[in-house]
Write an enzyme that holds these catalytic residues in place. Structure first.
Site, PDB file in Angstrom:
ATOM      1  N   MET A   1       0.798  -1.225   0.000  1.00  0.00           N
ATOM      2  CA  MET A   1       0.000   0.000   0.000  1.00  0.00           C
ATOM      3  C   MET A   1       0.835   1.282   0.000  1.00  0.00           C
ATOM      4  SD  MET A   1      -2.873  -1.418  -0.366  1.00  0.00           S
ATOM      5  CE  MET A   1      -4.254  -0.343  -0.037  1.00  0.00           C
ATOM      6  N   ARG A   2       1.970   1.269  -0.666  1.00  0.00           N
ATOM      7  CA  ARG A   2       2.762   2.493  -0.843  1.00  0.00           C
ATOM      8  C   ARG A   2       2.851   2.805  -2.334  1.00  0.00           C
ATOM      9  NH1 ARG A   2       3.246   5.458   3.321  1.00  0.00           N
ATOM     10  NH2 ARG A   2       4.988   6.514   2.297  1.00  0.00           N
TER      11      ARG A   2
ATOM     12  N   LEU B   1       4.863   3.891  -5.530  1.00  0.00           N
ATOM     13  CA  LEU B   1       6.261   3.639  -5.888  1.00  0.00           C
ATOM     14  C   LEU B   1       6.789   4.739  -6.806  1.00  0.00           C
ATOM     15  CD1 LEU B   1       5.690  -0.130  -6.569  1.00  0.00           C
ATOM     16  CD2 LEU B   1       7.025   0.806  -4.670  1.00  0.00           C
TER      17      LEU B   1
ATOM     18  N   ASN C   1       0.501  -6.364 -10.199  1.00  0.00           N
ATOM     19  CA  ASN C   1      -0.258  -5.855  -9.051  1.00  0.00           C
ATOM     20  C   ASN C   1      -1.673  -6.408  -9.144  1.00  0.00           C
ATOM     21  OD1 ASN C   1      -0.862  -4.184  -6.769  1.00  0.00           O
ATOM     22  ND2 ASN C   1      -1.880  -2.741  -8.149  1.00  0.00           N
TER      23      ASN C   1
ATOM     24  N   HIS D   1      -5.632  -5.348  -8.018  1.00  0.00           N
ATOM     25  CA  HIS D   1      -6.412  -4.188  -7.562  1.00  0.00           C
ATOM     26  C   HIS D   1      -7.876  -4.608  -7.451  1.00  0.00           C
ATOM     27  CE1 HIS D   1      -7.265   0.008  -6.875  1.00  0.00           C
ATOM     28  NE2 HIS D   1      -8.302  -0.123  -7.690  1.00  0.00           N
TER      29      HIS D   1
ATOM     30  N   GLU E   1       1.898   4.883 -14.254  1.00  0.00           N
ATOM     31  CA  GLU E   1       0.571   5.434 -13.949  1.00  0.00           C
ATOM     32  C   GLU E   1      -0.081   4.581 -12.860  1.00  0.00           C
ATOM     33  OE1 GLU E   1      -3.777   6.112 -15.946  1.00  0.00           O
ATOM     34  OE2 GLU E   1      -2.149   5.485 -17.254  1.00  0.00           O
ATOM     35  N   LEU E   2      -0.418   5.175 -11.737  1.00  0.00           N
ATOM     36  CA  LEU E   2      -0.958   4.433 -10.591  1.00  0.00           C
ATOM     37  C   LEU E   2      -2.219   3.660 -10.989  1.00  0.00           C
ATOM     38  CD1 LEU E   2      -0.703   3.932  -7.497  1.00  0.00           C
ATOM     39  CD2 LEU E   2      -2.298   5.840  -7.201  1.00  0.00           C
ATOM     40  N   ASP E   3      -2.205   2.354 -10.752  1.00  0.00           N
ATOM     41  CA  ASP E   3      -3.321   1.458 -11.110  1.00  0.00           C
ATOM     42  C   ASP E   3      -3.678   1.565 -12.593  1.00  0.00           C
ATOM     43  OD1 ASP E   3      -3.516   0.587  -8.441  1.00  0.00           O
ATOM     44  OD2 ASP E   3      -4.918   2.194  -7.939  1.00  0.00           O
TER      45      ASP E   3
ATOM     46  N   GLU F   1      -9.924 -12.770  -6.159  1.00  0.00           N
ATOM     47  CA  GLU F   1      -8.492 -12.429  -6.231  1.00  0.00           C
ATOM     48  C   GLU F   1      -7.641 -13.678  -6.034  1.00  0.00           C
ATOM     49  OE1 GLU F   1      -7.538  -9.314  -3.434  1.00  0.00           O
ATOM     50  OE2 GLU F   1      -8.618  -7.814  -4.570  1.00  0.00           O
TER      51      GLU F   1
HETATM   52  C1  GAR Z   1      -6.412  -6.937  -1.824  1.00  0.00           C
HETATM   53  O1  GAR Z   1      -7.809  -6.848  -1.847  1.00  0.00           O
HETATM   54  C2  GAR Z   1      -5.813  -6.139  -2.960  1.00  0.00           C
HETATM   55  O2  GAR Z   1      -6.617  -6.133  -4.096  1.00  0.00           O
HETATM   56  C3  GAR Z   1      -5.737  -4.757  -2.340  1.00  0.00           C
HETATM   57  O3  GAR Z   1      -5.321  -4.996  -1.024  1.00  0.00           O
HETATM   58  C4  GAR Z   1      -5.849  -6.240  -0.581  1.00  0.00           C
HETATM   59  C5  GAR Z   1      -4.748  -7.043   0.077  1.00  0.00           C
HETATM   60  O4  GAR Z   1      -5.261  -8.178   0.688  1.00  0.00           O
HETATM   61  N1  GAR Z   1      -4.797  -3.942  -3.040  1.00  0.00           N
HETATM   62  C6  GAR Z   1      -4.981  -2.647  -3.280  1.00  0.00           C
HETATM   63  O5  GAR Z   1      -5.957  -2.030  -2.890  1.00  0.00           O
HETATM   64  C7  GAR Z   1      -3.863  -1.989  -4.075  1.00  0.00           C
HETATM   65  N2  GAR Z   1      -4.300  -0.746  -4.594  1.00  0.00           N
HETATM   66  P1  GAR Z   1      -4.286  -9.320   1.222  1.00  0.00           P
HETATM   67  O6  GAR Z   1      -3.215  -8.645   2.070  1.00  0.00           O
HETATM   68  O7  GAR Z   1      -5.168 -10.187   2.069  1.00  0.00           O
HETATM   69  O8  GAR Z   1      -3.721 -10.043   0.030  1.00  0.00           O
END
Ligand code: GAR
Length: 217
Positions: A92-93, A95, A109, A111, A145-147, A176
């Site tokens: 969650m940082r 880059l 990544n 999302h 570009e972020l996401d 996911e």
């Molecule tokens: C996930 O839902 C992922 O999609 C999100 O963080 C969660 C991590 O869950 N990522 C973002 O929001 C990135 N922008 P986890 O630690 O249980 O894998």
């Protein structure tokens, strides 16, 4: 084909990390996780790595003056493992451009939205408030570009009339856990590539801009 070395970057619970650990243990991925890096000590994802016998790197961003020096420290620590693939799994940082350029073409990544919709945070609530019929999650290659990097796999999920951000998040999370190991499997089998022209290729085909659509039963 040589086994790929993977470094997974996390900031939290690491359930996606776990899904990839399990897929490797199940023999589905031609690779191994060489290290897990977290920018936060004490998160559950580090326990998951420990339990799986994977080396852990903790680099706390708070100990650095700026993003560039934090990112340089991460590059140095991660490159010691000679990664073929960087997997951002709830890292969650934001880059720096330098970091992203260093790993361009070999960094994925996940999302929690159907990109390009809802970049950034609070994606589940935003999809409900917009009255969307569908939500979901996306695996994409990382660019500056972020996401915004090109999409590899997307899993659409129906939004139900009584969904809350929490109930929706749970279903997105389980999707996911299916599409991230699949993307890693394809990458490690040299089936999935970020092409020089900035598209995503799966086997012999350039994927459409929405990526490979993973339809759940
Ligand atoms: C996930 O839902 C992922 O999609 C999100 O963080 C969660 C991590 O869950 N990522 C973002 O929001 C990135 N922008 P986890 O630690 O249980 O894998």
């Amino acid at each position: 084909m040589a086994e790929k070395r993977i470094v997974v970057m996390i900031s939290g619970s690491g359930s996606n990390l776990q899904a990839i650990i399990d897929a490797i243990a199940g023999g589905h991925i031609n690779g191994r996780i060489a290290a897990v890096l977290s920018n936060k000590a004490g998160v559950f994802g580090l326990e998951r790595a420990e339990k799986a016998g994977i080396p852990q790197i903790v680099i706390d961003h708070k100990g650095f003056e700026d993003r560039e020096s934090f990112d340089a420290a991460m590059i140095e620590a991660m490159d010691a493992y000679q990664p073929d693939l960087i997997v951002m799994a709830g890292f969650m940082r934001i880059l720096s451009a330098k970091f992203i350029q260093h790993y361009q073409g070999r960094m994925l990544n996940i999302h929690p939205s159907l990109l390009p919709k809802y970049k950034g945070l609070n994606t589940h609530q935003r999809a409900i408030e917009a009255g969307d019929k569908q939500h979901g999650c996306t695996v994409h290659f990382v660019t500056e570009e972020l996401d915004g990097g090109p999409l590899a796999i997307q899993a659409p999920i129906d939004i139900l009339a009584d969904d809350t951000a929490d109930s929706l998040q749970q279903r997105v999370h389980s999707a996911e856990h299916k599409i991230y190991p699949l993307a890693v499997e394809w990458f490690c089998a040299d089936r999935l590539q970020h092409t020089a022209s900035g598209q995503v290729q799966l086997d012999d085909s350039i994927l459409p801009s929405e990526g490979y659509q993973f339809i759940q039963e």
